[in-house]
Design a protein around this motif. Structure first.
Motif, PDB file in Angstrom:
ATOM      1  N   THR A   1       0.846  -1.194   0.000  1.00 15.28           N
ATOM      2  CA  THR A   1       0.000   0.000   0.000  1.00 15.28           C
ATOM      3  C   THR A   1       0.881   1.243   0.000  1.00 15.28           C
ATOM      4  O   THR A   1       1.798   1.360   0.808  1.00 15.28           O
ATOM      5  CB  THR A   1      -0.917   0.017   1.238  1.00 15.28           C
ATOM      6  OG1 THR A   1      -1.708  -1.161   1.242  1.00 15.28           O
ATOM      7  CG2 THR A   1      -1.816   1.242   1.253  1.00 15.28           C
ATOM      8  N   GLU A   2       0.583   2.154  -0.920  1.00 11.20           N
ATOM      9  CA  GLU A   2       1.336   3.415  -0.967  1.00 11.20           C
ATOM     10  C   GLU A   2       0.958   4.307   0.201  1.00 11.20           C
ATOM     11  O   GLU A   2      -0.157   4.257   0.699  1.00 11.20           O
ATOM     12  CB  GLU A   2       1.048   4.140  -2.279  1.00 11.20           C
ATOM     13  CG  GLU A   2       1.659   3.444  -3.484  1.00 11.20           C
ATOM     14  CD  GLU A   2       1.496   4.265  -4.739  1.00 11.20           C
ATOM     15  OE1 GLU A   2       1.612   5.504  -4.665  1.00 11.20           O
ATOM     16  OE2 GLU A   2       1.260   3.651  -5.782  1.00 11.20           O
ATOM     17  N   ASN A   3       1.903   5.135   0.608  1.00  9.82           N
ATOM     18  CA  ASN A   3       1.675   6.108   1.684  1.00  9.82           C
ATOM     19  C   ASN A   3       1.135   5.457   2.948  1.00  9.82           C
ATOM     20  O   ASN A   3       0.187   5.951   3.557  1.00  9.82           O
ATOM     21  CB  ASN A   3       0.736   7.224   1.210  1.00  9.82           C
ATOM     22  CG  ASN A   3       1.304   7.967   0.026  1.00  9.82           C
ATOM     23  OD1 ASN A   3       2.479   8.326   0.024  1.00  9.82           O
ATOM     24  ND2 ASN A   3       0.489   8.173  -0.979  1.00  9.82           N
TER      25      ASN A   3
ATOM     26  N   TYR B   1       2.287   3.662   6.681  1.00  7.13           N
ATOM     27  CA  TYR B   1       3.335   3.469   7.676  1.00  7.13           C
ATOM     28  C   TYR B   1       3.521   1.983   7.976  1.00  7.13           C
ATOM     29  O   TYR B   1       2.572   1.289   8.327  1.00  7.13           O
ATOM     30  CB  TYR B   1       2.969   4.231   8.955  1.00  7.13           C
ATOM     31  CG  TYR B   1       3.947   4.033  10.081  1.00  7.13           C
ATOM     32  CD1 TYR B   1       5.248   4.494   9.978  1.00  7.13           C
ATOM     33  CD2 TYR B   1       3.562   3.396  11.243  1.00  7.13           C
ATOM     34  CE1 TYR B   1       6.148   4.326  11.004  1.00  7.13           C
ATOM     35  CE2 TYR B   1       4.456   3.222  12.292  1.00  7.13           C
ATOM     36  CZ  TYR B   1       5.749   3.684  12.165  1.00  7.13           C
ATOM     37  OH  TYR B   1       6.643   3.510  13.179  1.00  7.13           O
ATOM     38  N   MET B   2       4.733   1.494   7.801  1.00  7.66           N
ATOM     39  CA  MET B   2       5.095   0.095   8.083  1.00  7.66           C
ATOM     40  C   MET B   2       4.082  -0.889   7.492  1.00  7.66           C
ATOM     41  O   MET B   2       3.669  -1.848   8.146  1.00  7.66           O
ATOM     42  CB  MET B   2       5.267  -0.122   9.589  1.00  7.66           C
ATOM     43  CG  MET B   2       6.460   0.624  10.146  1.00  7.66           C
ATOM     44  SD  MET B   2       6.762   0.337  11.888  1.00  7.66           S
ATOM     45  CE  MET B   2       7.035  -1.416  11.935  1.00  7.66           C
ATOM     46  N   ASN B   3       3.676  -0.633   6.240  1.00 10.80           N
ATOM     47  CA  ASN B   3       2.730  -1.533   5.595  1.00 10.80           C
ATOM     48  C   ASN B   3       3.307  -2.940   5.538  1.00 10.80           C
ATOM     49  O   ASN B   3       4.481  -3.135   5.250  1.00 10.80           O
ATOM     50  CB  ASN B   3       2.365  -1.020   4.196  1.00 10.80           C
ATOM     51  CG  ASN B   3       3.564  -0.865   3.287  1.00 10.80           C
ATOM     52  OD1 ASN B   3       4.657  -0.538   3.735  1.00 10.80           O
ATOM     53  ND2 ASN B   3       3.373  -1.088   2.011  1.00 10.80           N
ATOM     54  N   HIS B   4       2.465  -3.906   5.850  1.00  9.36           N
ATOM     55  CA  HIS B   4       2.884  -5.310   5.844  1.00  9.36           C
ATOM     56  C   HIS B   4       1.635  -6.188   5.929  1.00  9.36           C
ATOM     57  O   HIS B   4       0.557  -5.710   6.227  1.00  9.36           O
ATOM     58  CB  HIS B   4       3.824  -5.626   7.022  1.00  9.36           C
ATOM     59  CG  HIS B   4       3.169  -5.482   8.358  1.00  9.36           C
ATOM     60  ND1 HIS B   4       3.117  -4.282   9.036  1.00  9.36           N
ATOM     61  CD2 HIS B   4       2.514  -6.377   9.132  1.00  9.36           C
ATOM     62  CE1 HIS B   4       2.469  -4.453  10.181  1.00  9.36           C
ATOM     63  NE2 HIS B   4       2.079  -5.710  10.266  1.00  9.36           N
ATOM     64  N   THR B   5       1.832  -7.446   5.635  1.00 14.49           N
ATOM     65  CA  THR B   5       0.756  -8.417   5.811  1.00 14.49           C
ATOM     66  C   THR B   5       1.311  -9.540   6.672  1.00 14.49           C
ATOM     67  O   THR B   5       2.034 -10.402   6.185  1.00 14.49           O
ATOM     68  CB  THR B   5       0.243  -8.934   4.451  1.00 14.49           C
ATOM     69  OG1 THR B   5      -0.235  -7.808   3.699  1.00 14.49           O
ATOM     70  CG2 THR B   5      -0.887  -9.929   4.628  1.00 14.49           C
ATOM     71  N   PHE B   6       1.063  -9.479   7.934  1.00 15.03           N
ATOM     72  CA  PHE B   6       1.512 -10.423   8.967  1.00 15.03           C
ATOM     73  C   PHE B   6       3.020 -10.407   9.176  1.00 15.03           C
ATOM     74  O   PHE B   6       3.478 -10.700  10.250  1.00 15.03           O
ATOM     75  CB  PHE B   6       1.007 -11.846   8.704  1.00 15.03           C
ATOM     76  CG  PHE B   6      -0.476 -11.964   8.839  1.00 15.03           C
ATOM     77  CD1 PHE B   6      -1.077 -11.947  10.080  1.00 15.03           C
ATOM     78  CD2 PHE B   6      -1.286 -12.059   7.721  1.00 15.03           C
ATOM     79  CE1 PHE B   6      -2.458 -12.029  10.220  1.00 15.03           C
ATOM     80  CE2 PHE B   6      -2.677 -12.138   7.843  1.00 15.03           C
ATOM     81  CZ  PHE B   6      -3.260 -12.121   9.088  1.00 15.03           C
ATOM     82  N   SER B   7       3.812 -10.096   8.177  1.00 16.55           N
ATOM     83  CA  SER B   7       5.273 -10.053   8.331  1.00 16.55           C
ATOM     84  C   SER B   7       5.850  -9.089   7.310  1.00 16.55           C
ATOM     85  O   SER B   7       5.523  -9.166   6.126  1.00 16.55           O
ATOM     86  CB  SER B   7       5.878 -11.442   8.119  1.00 16.55           C
ATOM     87  OG  SER B   7       7.282 -11.349   8.011  1.00 16.55           O
ATOM     88  N   SER B   8       6.716  -8.208   7.767  1.00 16.21           N
ATOM     89  CA  SER B   8       7.380  -7.270   6.857  1.00 16.21           C
ATOM     90  C   SER B   8       8.453  -7.941   6.016  1.00 16.21           C
ATOM     91  O   SER B   8       8.914  -7.379   5.045  1.00 16.21           O
ATOM     92  CB  SER B   8       8.025  -6.137   7.652  1.00 16.21           C
ATOM     93  OG  SER B   8       7.053  -5.413   8.349  1.00 16.21           O
TER      94      SER B   8
END
Length: 181
Positions: free
Chosen positions: A17-19, A21-28
């Motif tokens: 996801t743009e813009n 913060y620390m976007n992730h799905t269960f794990s970065s």
């Protein structure tokens, strides 16, 4: 199922996801993205479906602006959200004043809980197909050994007719094991 409502505090938008913060799905560091029945999905959606499995509506989500937008896109405009920060870059935000955020969270939670009886539940489809794309092929290897269909070197598909079984597969159980326990 004994809960009246679910609240997601400090949610993060899904990986990619743009813009956000620390976007992730269960794990970065291990999951590049997930698609449920062809649609992108992240933690917000998965956790809302988990609650819905037990007939518990998600009534409030807080986090950065991107997380709140993702939650509303998934759960609808009736969902209450509290934006706690605005993203400058993946690791940089402009936080709102914590005293103001705490006050808004309290007020919004009270408002959301007053509407819990009319809060919509996301519909659980009859069939689930979760495409799980990993950053490293090693993780896909592990899922393939447990019965997931391998699509390419980094992607597997988990399938089930029961959301809890699908959820269990996501966290390492073999397909169908949930239904046998």
């Amino acid at each position: 199922a004994s809960y009246d409502a679910a609240v997601q505090l400090g949610a993060h938008a899904m990986q990619g996801t743009e813009n956000a913060y620390m976007n992730h799905t269960f794990s970065s560091h291990s999951i590049a993205g997930m698609r449920l029945n062809g649609q992108p999905i992240g933690e917000i959606g998965i956790q809302a479906l988990l609650a819905a499995y037990f007939r518990v509506p998600t009534v409030l989500v807080s986090g950065d602006r991107a997380a709140c937008e993702e939650a509303r896109n998934f759960l609808g405009e009736k969902l209450e959200t509290v934006v706690t920060k605005d993203t400058v870059s993946r690791y940089t935000v402009i936080n709102r004043n914590p005293v103001s955020v705490r006050k808004e969270l309290t007020e919004t939670a009270e408002k959301a809980l007053k509407k819990v009886r009319t809060a919509p539940l996301p519909e659980l489809p009859g069939d689930f197909e979760l495409e799980y794309r990993f950053m490293c092929p090693n993780a896909a290897d592990d899922f393939e050994k447990r019965g997931a269909e391998r699509i390419d070197c980094q992607t597997v598909i988990l399938r089930s007719k029961d959301f809890m079984d699908l959820y269990a597969q996501m966290f390492g159980w073999a397909p169908g094991l949930h239904n046998r326990k």
